[in-house]
Design a protein around this motif. Sequence first.
Motif, PDB file in Angstrom:
ATOM      1  N   THR A 187       0.817  -1.221   0.000  1.00  0.00           N
ATOM      2  CA  THR A 187       0.000   0.000   0.000  1.00  0.00           C
ATOM      3  C   THR A 187       0.847   1.266   0.000  1.00  0.00           C
ATOM      4  N   SER A 198       1.130   3.870  -3.192  1.00  0.00           N
ATOM      5  CA  SER A 198       0.816   5.297  -3.008  1.00  0.00           C
ATOM      6  C   SER A 198       1.942   6.161  -3.540  1.00  0.00           C
ATOM      7  N   SER A 217      -6.016  -6.621   0.205  1.00  0.00           N
ATOM      8  CA  SER A 217      -6.331  -5.207   0.416  1.00  0.00           C
ATOM      9  C   SER A 217      -7.109  -4.626  -0.750  1.00  0.00           C
ATOM     10  N   GLU A 236      -7.709  -1.468  -1.013  1.00  0.00           N
ATOM     11  CA  GLU A 236      -7.021  -0.225  -1.337  1.00  0.00           C
ATOM     12  C   GLU A 236      -5.935  -0.448  -2.383  1.00  0.00           C
ATOM     13  N   ASN A 237      -5.208  -1.596  -2.264  1.00  0.00           N
ATOM     14  CA  ASN A 237      -4.159  -1.894  -3.236  1.00  0.00           C
ATOM     15  C   ASN A 237      -4.737  -2.092  -4.632  1.00  0.00           C
TER      16      ASN A 237
END
Length: 593
Positions: free
Chosen positions: A519, A523, A548, A550-551
């Motif tokens: 992550t 980012s 994840s 988000e990943n």
Amino acid sequence: MQFASRRQCNLLIQNSTRDGFFLESLFLYSSLVKSSLHGDHLTFPFVFKACAHLPSLRDGRKVHSHVVSLGFHWDVFVQTSLVDMYSKCSSLSDARRVFDDMPTRSVVSWNSIISAYSKELHAREAFCLFNQMRSVYALPTSSTLVGLLSGCSKSTSALQLGLSVHCHGIKIGFDSHSRLSNSIMHMYVRFNLMDDALTILNSSKNRSSVAYTTVIAGYAKLGDCSNAFSLFNQMRSKQTVLDSIVFINLASSCGLLANSLLLSSVLSLLIRSGLNRGPDVSASVVNMYAKCGDITSARKVFDSAMDKNILLWTSMIGGYVRVGLPGASLDLLKDMVGAGLPPNRVTILIALSACASIGSLSIGEQIVNHINSLELSSDLQIQTSMIHMYCKCGSLKKAEEIFNAVPRKDLTALSSMINCYASHGKGEAALALFKEMTNDKGIKLDAVVFTDTLYACSHGGFVEEGLECFRRMREEFGIEASKEHYSCMVDLLSRAGDFDSALGVIHRAPIKLRSRLWTPFLSGLRDHNSLLHANIVSNKFLEVGSESAENHVLLAILSASEGKWKEAGKFRILMDKRGLNKEAGWSRIELGS
């Protein structure tokens, strides 16, 4: 109050002390002195016992001065009661001074001073006194050994001392002394030596409720629900008297396993046994339901309690914080204060934590008013929590004021301030404080302070300092890097655009941690629009997968920025197949108060 004779007053003092009315005992003694009478060698031991139970060191010292002026300070019973009073009032130096002045020492005198040192965790000195006792041919009793065991804290050297007490207990036949037997079991439980504790329990002729509870508590602490319930069933089959503590330990075991269904079964047994009455029991049940994440059941228990004391209120307030409902926690705190019950130290600590979670400075200031009114502003743990609260509420200036006012800063306070500086982009101030800590030989650094310092380096862009901090943590301080440390390093290097070094950190991390380190890396790729490394990571993700959401979103964004809409869609589809949902973003702003 007037008395017909000193004898009459002595009897009243003795009776009130035996019945547990300790304040009344001191009042009676004060009345005796005002009546121009005085106590004797029979009165003073009971008065000192009352002082010890309150505990009131101030009153104890006053009565001690009366003893000296009246010439009773040479009486062995009075001296022994003085040693006991000072030890229970946490004045070990006074207790030792009285003991050293004793011309004749009884076994009770030796037991009192040994127990005093043990309770203050001076195990070595307690054992030196024990050896002195034996050298003057004073025969130790089971009470002597129980006192010694209370000082065996959780260290290897203390365990060795505890084992020697067990050996001595075997010589005097500890089987016939249930209190000693229970103390030995408690020692083994403290060191998580459950097989040894169970062996003593199984060899005991008379297994009391306390004995069973001690071992059940040990299994509950370790989360060994199977053995805890097995012993409980054995306890019931032998018709051993049950008490609420047994159920509280079983509930604790359920809480560690986060098993709400099993906890409900324990609560049903508790109700059927008629032991569910009292706010303290309800408080334990509320705590366990909160640990299981079942805040609805916790609230039902709370609402059904007839008498709500501070412990029960605090348990429910803390329960809301535990399950991530700080707003509900603060609302309940307001209800508690409205009901006329002022918060205590623990309630304040929980409230500060809740306030930090929602970032409300106005509510935080209200809590600080309670702290001042309760005269808790000099409490180090309270001060540390205030620093954290002001930090999260965006008031760096107030956090610094509290920090600078702390006379003796411990590791937690220093770490909180480093985290505060890091959160507010004051990386240089955080590193300066960290350097100050490393130069202080009296402070032993831990993993948390390195996490906070690496976080400061990451957000301040101090790459060289972060690399040096990470190296010193492992090589100089012998602290093994955790997920948080690796994550900070990956974030630090990725923010700086050094993706090759960041990948190197990920590959050097333990395999079980690697999936969580992508992550911050992704980012950094997004911020630097580094498509080369994005392609490498995309292929890696398609091979190993990720837990994840988000990943997946970050990879979809990176693919879309390169115009690879098909790959971007593929990551969105993968999210659905793996049942991953991205948590909606949100923010909070306080308007007015």
